[in-house]
Scaffold this motif. Structure first.
Motif, short mmCIF file in Angstrom:
data_model
loop_
_atom_site.label_atom_id
_atom_site.label_comp_id
_atom_site.label_asym_id
_atom_site.label_seq_id
_atom_site.Cartn_x
_atom_site.Cartn_y
_atom_site.Cartn_z
N HIS A 1 0.81 -1.22 0.00
CA HIS A 1 0.00 0.00 0.00
C HIS A 1 0.84 1.26 0.00
N PHE A 2 0.43 2.22 -0.84
CA PHE A 2 0.97 3.57 -0.76
C PHE A 2 0.00 4.37 0.11
N LEU A 3 0.47 4.80 1.27
CA LEU A 3 -0.43 5.42 2.25
C LEU A 3 -0.47 6.94 2.14
N GLY A 4 0.35 7.49 1.23
CA GLY A 4 0.40 8.94 1.13
C GLY A 4 0.83 9.53 2.46
N GLN A 5 0.15 10.60 2.87
CA GLN A 5 0.45 11.21 4.18
C GLN A 5 -0.71 11.01 5.15
N ASN A 6 -1.62 10.08 4.81
CA ASN A 6 -2.82 9.90 5.65
C ASN A 6 -2.48 9.57 7.10
N PHE A 7 -1.56 8.64 7.28
CA PHE A 7 -1.24 8.25 8.65
C PHE A 7 -0.26 9.23 9.30
N SER A 8 0.65 9.78 8.51
CA SER A 8 1.61 10.71 9.13
C SER A 8 0.91 11.99 9.59
N ARG A 9 -0.18 12.39 8.90
CA ARG A 9 -0.97 13.53 9.38
C ARG A 9 -1.78 13.13 10.61
N ALA A 10 -2.44 11.97 10.53
CA ALA A 10 -3.29 11.53 11.65
C ALA A 10 -2.47 11.33 12.93
N PHE A 11 -1.23 10.87 12.78
CA PHE A 11 -0.40 10.59 13.95
C PHE A 11 0.66 11.66 14.19
N GLU A 12 0.52 12.76 13.46
CA GLU A 12 1.39 13.92 13.64
C GLU A 12 2.87 13.57 13.59
N ILE A 13 3.23 12.83 12.54
CA ILE A 13 4.64 12.54 12.31
C ILE A 13 5.20 13.67 11.45
N ARG A 14 6.26 14.31 11.94
CA ARG A 14 6.83 15.46 11.21
C ARG A 14 8.35 15.36 11.17
N PHE A 15 8.92 15.92 10.11
CA PHE A 15 10.38 16.00 10.06
C PHE A 15 10.80 17.31 9.40
N LEU A 16 11.98 17.76 9.77
CA LEU A 16 12.55 18.95 9.14
C LEU A 16 13.29 18.50 7.89
N ASP A 17 12.86 19.01 6.74
CA ASP A 17 13.53 18.58 5.50
C ASP A 17 14.85 19.34 5.33
N GLU A 18 15.54 19.09 4.22
CA GLU A 18 16.88 19.67 4.04
C GLU A 18 16.84 21.18 3.96
N GLY A 19 15.69 21.73 3.58
CA GLY A 19 15.53 23.18 3.54
C GLY A 19 14.99 23.75 4.85
N ASN A 20 15.02 22.92 5.92
CA ASN A 20 14.54 23.34 7.23
C ASN A 20 13.03 23.63 7.27
N VAL A 21 12.30 22.96 6.39
CA VAL A 21 10.84 23.10 6.39
C VAL A 21 10.22 21.86 7.03
N MET A 22 9.22 22.07 7.90
CA MET A 22 8.56 20.95 8.57
C MET A 22 7.64 20.23 7.57
N GLN A 23 7.78 18.89 7.48
CA GLN A 23 7.00 18.11 6.50
C GLN A 23 6.42 16.86 7.17
N HIS A 24 5.36 16.35 6.58
CA HIS A 24 4.88 15.02 6.97
C HIS A 24 5.53 14.00 6.04
N PRO A 25 6.05 12.91 6.57
CA PRO A 25 6.63 11.90 5.68
C PRO A 25 5.56 11.18 4.86
N TRP A 26 6.02 10.53 3.79
CA TRP A 26 5.18 9.72 2.91
C TRP A 26 5.39 8.26 3.28
N GLN A 27 4.30 7.47 3.28
CA GLN A 27 4.42 6.14 3.89
C GLN A 27 3.91 4.99 3.04
#
Ligand SMILES: [Zn+2]
Length: 487
Positions: free
Chosen positions: A233-259
């Motif tokens: 399954h490609f989950l998109g960002q559905n679970f990372s948004r629901a579970f508030e998973i965040r990371f700072l990307d290389e440009g120092n921007v907060m992102q939700h990972p893709w799962q």
């Protein structure tokens, strides 16, 4: 007088496929019913198949970069609520624990039906930076889904599986991972289990609850019904948004990972039985067989016994030295014919027969399980047993796949209009894959399901054919899809 279990015949496959399947699973001692409704017992011969495929698949999964971990069996009930589609999909079949240690629990716990929620809860605590990605976890475990209608291996309340869960910095990387695992599964099923696969995308109606896209490996069983053998399954960002998973990307921007998540289960044991079994019993691909070669010594007179057994032990030793999984059947008091039937029923790929005349001639007879009768028998010099067995086992592995693929191809039709589709699926005997143009709309899919009981099994990734018109509504249809009645 009670019938001895050994006297019981397996129901012929062509007479009643479901009864044949149950008879075979029980008689080959793969599994048994348990006192708990919907749950089964894996007997040693069945569990050995699971161990073989688990070990091989585990190696292949690790090669992709995922690592094994283990998460709890119990999940706080509130976790399931966090992703709307996920709760809708799983709530009806969840087992809930309300009491523990004699007290009512403050928050009920669910017994995991799948582990997206608890794993993503932990991912939220482990993932902070792009340096923490990709995070690729696999878990081998049991899960529980409260099924009312169960069938051994195919649909049980508790089953064993592996579930992979990954998080990535970009959509492209997660999409690539989804397809990488689809290919790992396809390759594993065909190479190791000798089960031919139709791989593709699921329709929206058949998608995993919470996924943006579900990919599947499907095969066709001996009764013309399809079996889903694994999903990615490609989950998109559905679970990372629901579970508030965040990371700072290389440009120092907060992102939700893709799962992604992906899994195969003990259902594969049912697939092996149904894809390869015949009226004599199981036929195990050599790769998964815990006994690949059985050596059966044959003698009548006592003075022959010693010579025959000595030769049989020599053959046995040679097979083991060559790294083959061999067994010597020294049982006394049962006829060679009984032994032959017994090992055929248990699906041992290759049998070595040694009698007094063979010993005198310095040879043995080798009998293949995939080709019964004289055509599958050959004589081999006793000192060449191991080398010849290795060659034959490799041929048997390939032949089982070829036989199953020929059956699947013969049962894959291309009905050119809706009447032909209905005819193909009609009645208990009807089935197989219908490879059809479908517009992709839910109405047409529902109509096919309601009128023929066939559902969309897979939309193949390779669509190298001109667009045409939907077999149901005659609207433009860019893609072909495989429909079948399914387990
Ligand atoms: Zn249509």
């Amino acid at each position: 007088m009670a019938e001895k279990p050994d006297d019981k015949k397996i129901t012929p496959r062509g007479q009643d496929f479901a009864a044949w399947y149950n008879d075979l699973v029980l008689r080959a001692e793969l599994a048994d019913y348990s006192p708990v409704r919907g749950c089964i017992v894996f007997r040693p011969d069945g569990f050995a198949i699971w161990e073989a495929l688990r070990d091989e698949l585990d190696r292949r999964i690790k090669r992709t970069g995922a690592r094994n971990a283990y998460f709890p069996l119990f999940i706080p009930q509130s976790f399931l609520q966090k992703e709307a589609q996920h709760v809708e999909g799983f709530a009806p079949e969840v087992a809930v624990v309300t009491h523990g240690g004699g007290k009512e629990l403050e928050e009920p716990l669910i017994v995991r039906p799948t582990s997206e929620t608890i794993i993503n809860h932990m991912f939220a605590q482990w993932i902070h930076s792009h340096r923490d990605l990709p995070l690729m976890i696999n878990q081998w475990c049991n899960v529980v889904r409260w099924e009312m209608r169960t069938r051994i291996f195919l649909r049980t309340a508790e089953f064993l599986w592996q579930e992979g869960h990954t998080a990535h910095a970009t959509r492209e990387e997660a999409e690539r991972e989804t397809l990488t695992m689809l290919e790992v599964y396809r390759n594993f099923a065909e190479e190791f289990l000798a089960i031919p696969i139709a791989a593709g995308r699921k329709s929206a109606a058949e998608r995993f609850p919470g996924a943006e896209e579900t990919y599947t490996i499907e095969s066709l069983m001996g009764d013309g019904r399809a079996l889903q053998c694994g999903t990615s399954h490609f989950l998109g960002q559905n679970f990372s948004r629901a579970f508030e998973i965040r990371f700072l990307d290389e440009g120092n921007v907060m992102q939700h990972p893709w799962q992604t998540s992906w899994g195969v289960s003990t259902r594969l044991l049912g697939a092996i039985v149904m894809a390869h079994g015949d009226d004599q019993g199981l036929r195990l691909p050599p790769a998964v067989a815990s006994t690949q070669v059985v050596v059966v010594p044959i003698w009548r007179k006592a003075d022959e016994g010693d010579r025959v057994l000595t030769a049989a032990r020599t053959a046995m030793q040679a097979l083991e030295n060559a790294g083959l999984r061999a067994k010597l059947d020294e049982r006394d008091g049962v006829t060679p014919g009984f032994k032959f039937n017994d090992w055929e029923m248990r699906g041992v790929p290759l049998r070595v027969e040694i009698g007094p005349r063979d010993v005198a001639a310095g040879e043995v007879v080798m009998a293949r399980r995939d080709i019964l009768g004289p055509a599958g028998k050959s004589k081999v010099a006793i000192n060449e047993v191991a080398a010849r067995a290795a060659v034959l086992l490799s041929e048997i592995q390939k032949n089982l796949l070829a036989q199953a693929r020929a059956a699947m191809d013969a049962n894959t039709l291309r009905p050119s209009n809706y009447d032909q589709l209905q005819t193909q699926m009609a009645g208990e005997g009807g089935g197989g894959f219908a490879d059809i143009y479908w517009c992709g709309r839910a109405e047409c899919e529902t109509r096919i399901r309601d009128e023929t009981r066939a559902t969309c099994r897979a939309i193949p990734l390779d669509q190298s054919h001109p667009p045409d018109r939907c077999i149901v509504c005659a609207e433009p249809a860019p893609e072909r899809a495989l429909f079948a009645k399914a387990y």
